[in-house]
Write a protein that holds these residues in place. Sequence first.
Motif, PDB file in Angstrom:
ATOM      1  N   GLY A   1       0.828  -1.358  -0.095  1.00  0.00           N
ATOM      2  CA  GLY A   1       0.059   0.096  -0.105  1.00  0.00           C
ATOM      3  C   GLY A   1       0.877   1.347   0.102  1.00  0.00           C
ATOM      4  O   GLY A   1       2.011   1.137  -0.020  1.00  0.00           O
ATOM      5  N   SER A   2       0.403   2.351   0.151  1.00  0.00           N
ATOM      6  CA  SER A   2       0.956   3.757  -0.084  1.00  0.00           C
ATOM      7  C   SER A   2       1.672   3.969   1.221  1.00  0.00           C
ATOM      8  O   SER A   2       2.725   4.415   1.139  1.00  0.00           O
ATOM      9  CB  SER A   2      -0.195   4.876  -0.451  1.00  0.00           C
ATOM     10  OG  SER A   2      -0.920   4.813   0.758  1.00  0.00           O
ATOM     11  N   PHE A   3       1.221   3.462   2.309  1.00  0.00           N
ATOM     12  CA  PHE A   3       1.899   3.613   3.669  1.00  0.00           C
ATOM     13  C   PHE A   3       2.589   2.379   4.144  1.00  0.00           C
ATOM     14  O   PHE A   3       2.906   2.372   5.179  1.00  0.00           O
ATOM     15  CB  PHE A   3       0.922   4.325   4.653  1.00  0.00           C
ATOM     16  CG  PHE A   3       0.343   5.381   4.278  1.00  0.00           C
ATOM     17  CD1 PHE A   3       0.909   6.655   4.331  1.00  0.00           C
ATOM     18  CD2 PHE A   3      -0.958   5.578   3.524  1.00  0.00           C
ATOM     19  CE1 PHE A   3       0.233   7.973   3.888  1.00  0.00           C
ATOM     20  CE2 PHE A   3      -1.837   6.871   3.214  1.00  0.00           C
ATOM     21  CZ  PHE A   3      -0.761   7.857   3.396  1.00  0.00           C
ATOM     22  N   PHE A   4       2.520   1.319   3.178  1.00  0.00           N
ATOM     23  CA  PHE A   4       3.354   0.155   3.713  1.00  0.00           C
ATOM     24  C   PHE A   4       2.882  -0.436   4.892  1.00  0.00           C
ATOM     25  O   PHE A   4       3.507  -0.893   6.041  1.00  0.00           O
ATOM     26  CB  PHE A   4       4.769   0.621   3.867  1.00  0.00           C
ATOM     27  CG  PHE A   4       5.647   0.785   2.851  1.00  0.00           C
ATOM     28  CD1 PHE A   4       5.979  -0.374   1.787  1.00  0.00           C
ATOM     29  CD2 PHE A   4       6.034   2.219   2.495  1.00  0.00           C
ATOM     30  CE1 PHE A   4       6.561   0.184   0.715  1.00  0.00           C
ATOM     31  CE2 PHE A   4       6.639   2.594   1.281  1.00  0.00           C
ATOM     32  CZ  PHE A   4       7.044   1.714   0.251  1.00  0.00           C
ATOM     33  N   LYS A   5       1.447  -0.459   4.932  1.00  0.00           N
ATOM     34  CA  LYS A   5       0.670  -1.016   5.987  1.00  0.00           C
ATOM     35  C   LYS A   5       0.714  -2.512   5.924  1.00  0.00           C
ATOM     36  O   LYS A   5       0.748  -3.136   5.006  1.00  0.00           O
ATOM     37  CB  LYS A   5      -0.900  -0.456   6.073  1.00  0.00           C
ATOM     38  CG  LYS A   5      -0.759   0.858   6.225  1.00  0.00           C
ATOM     39  CD  LYS A   5      -2.125   1.523   6.701  1.00  0.00           C
ATOM     40  CE  LYS A   5      -2.604   2.921   7.012  1.00  0.00           C
ATOM     41  NZ  LYS A   5      -3.693   3.486   7.022  1.00  0.00           N
ATOM     42  N   LYS A   6       0.452  -3.089   7.254  1.00  0.00           N
ATOM     43  CA  LYS A   6       0.004  -4.604   7.325  1.00  0.00           C
ATOM     44  C   LYS A   6      -1.143  -5.098   7.692  1.00  0.00           C
ATOM     45  O   LYS A   6      -1.561  -4.259   8.598  1.00  0.00           O
ATOM     46  CB  LYS A   6       1.308  -5.361   8.163  1.00  0.00           C
ATOM     47  CG  LYS A   6       2.608  -5.544   7.543  1.00  0.00           C
ATOM     48  CD  LYS A   6       3.487  -6.276   8.571  1.00  0.00           C
ATOM     49  CE  LYS A   6       5.089  -6.462   7.843  1.00  0.00           C
ATOM     50  NZ  LYS A   6       5.832  -7.560   8.625  1.00  0.00           N
ATOM     51  N   TYR A   7      -1.664  -6.013   7.067  1.00  0.00           N
ATOM     52  CA  TYR A   7      -3.085  -6.445   7.521  1.00  0.00           C
ATOM     53  C   TYR A   7      -2.931  -7.763   7.571  1.00  0.00           C
ATOM     54  O   TYR A   7      -2.543  -8.612   6.723  1.00  0.00           O
ATOM     55  CB  TYR A   7      -4.034  -5.970   6.368  1.00  0.00           C
ATOM     56  CG  TYR A   7      -5.500  -6.162   6.567  1.00  0.00           C
ATOM     57  CD1 TYR A   7      -6.112  -5.834   7.622  1.00  0.00           C
ATOM     58  CD2 TYR A   7      -6.126  -7.156   5.863  1.00  0.00           C
ATOM     59  CE1 TYR A   7      -7.422  -5.803   7.901  1.00  0.00           C
ATOM     60  CE2 TYR A   7      -7.638  -7.620   6.248  1.00  0.00           C
ATOM     61  CZ  TYR A   7      -8.248  -6.882   7.257  1.00  0.00           C
ATOM     62  OH  TYR A   7      -9.400  -7.053   7.627  1.00  0.00           O
ATOM     63  N   ARG A   8      -3.714  -8.395   8.568  1.00  0.00           N
ATOM     64  CA  ARG A   8      -3.996  -9.901   8.762  1.00  0.00           C
ATOM     65  C   ARG A   8      -5.161 -10.415   8.913  1.00  0.00           C
ATOM     66  O   ARG A   8      -6.168  -9.685   9.278  1.00  0.00           O
ATOM     67  CB  ARG A   8      -3.059 -10.163  10.169  1.00  0.00           C
ATOM     68  CG  ARG A   8      -1.540  -9.980  10.259  1.00  0.00           C
ATOM     69  CD  ARG A   8      -0.969  -9.816  11.530  1.00  0.00           C
ATOM     70  NE  ARG A   8       0.334  -9.743  11.856  1.00  0.00           N
ATOM     71  CZ  ARG A   8       1.281 -10.688  11.982  1.00  0.00           C
ATOM     72  NH1 ARG A   8       1.079 -11.863  11.907  1.00  0.00           N
ATOM     73  NH2 ARG A   8       2.642 -10.093  11.861  1.00  0.00           N
ATOM     74  N   ILE A   9      -5.417 -11.686   8.343  1.00  0.00           N
ATOM     75  CA  ILE A   9      -6.780 -12.303   8.379  1.00  0.00           C
ATOM     76  C   ILE A   9      -6.299 -13.612   8.861  1.00  0.00           C
ATOM     77  O   ILE A   9      -5.426 -14.275   8.289  1.00  0.00           O
ATOM     78  CB  ILE A   9      -7.430 -12.298   7.168  1.00  0.00           C
ATOM     79  CG1 ILE A   9      -7.657 -10.848   6.633  1.00  0.00           C
ATOM     80  CG2 ILE A   9      -8.748 -13.104   7.239  1.00  0.00           C
ATOM     81  CD1 ILE A   9      -8.194 -11.029   5.340  1.00  0.00           C
TER      82      ILE A   9
END
Length: 356
Positions: A115-123
Amino acid sequence: MSHVRTRLMGHVLFNDRKLKWNRITLQLSGKAGLDIQAPVAALPRELAGDEAGSNSKNTMRLDSTMSLCKIEKELIFTGEEIIEFGLHLPTTLPASTRTKHAFVEYTLLAIFSGGSFFKKYRIQRSVTLCRHYLPSPSAMIPCIEYNNAKEWFEWSAEVPKAVAVEAGEVVIALRWSVEKELVEVDRIELALEEIETYRFSTKSGVHNLPPMISRFPPTAYHPPTYSGNSETHFIRTPIPVTTPIHQITRPVRTHMFNPFLDISHRLRLIIYFTTSSSLQPEPLILEYPIIVTDYPADQPSVSPIVGGDEAVAVDFDLPEYTPAYTIDDENNLNNNNDNDSTITTTTNNTNTSSIR
């Protein structure tokens, strides 16, 4: 084997296609655990001390967890709405289960980064892994023939190596020869037994606790009055299962084998004889092992096919059907920094020790 599915299939759905993910990682992890109050007299000396093998009624709490697997796979983000994936699984993984004293569970974790802000998302999702010892209703189930004799009674029993719960019953073929001048067969009882055995590991090896045996109601068979010695008698007993129409409190569980728990089954056959003033024979008790399993969920519920081109031969002696799960503490300690394979023991005097 062609009928053994060793892949976890699924897909990732992207609701917002405007986000650009740089990295997508899938992680499948498995964990097994044990938590039981074990009798001190049944424990090895390194845990029980002087009370090992004694008549002590004290108990000791055994608490342990261990890692079963950790499988990772990277997915390439192509901008599409759905990405299909498949994870290859080892054929020796035990099935998911949860009993009063042990469990085996699997978790699938998807990590998205970018993403644009180098975010991390977990599922995170729970995964249920099943083991089926019969591929379909068309499987040819082999039988074992048991022969023996005792004084004036001789018998032969053909027992299937396995049975599917969808069949609804277990059927064995029994033949016998008896000296009718002395005694005759009065009735025969056949019952299904479930054996629940818990195990743990120490430096000296793997130890089994005393088994917990559950016996289901038997079925009585009365042979015909004029039956000969050469006749074959088919003895049946139902398989207790829960259905939407018929609910029972204690259904049978399928065959299971994991590092902490072994669920097996056997048939208990009791032959009763007529008594007289000169002879009062004791009932003959016979026990035969059998694998209780079920069919995969996508298989139709039809009667098994005996022979023919569509029949599938099953060899239950292959290691794929009865893998030897062992508790390898050294490997787990090397793979896990949290020391989750430690056996923690607690006695009733609150003294705690750790055995690795």
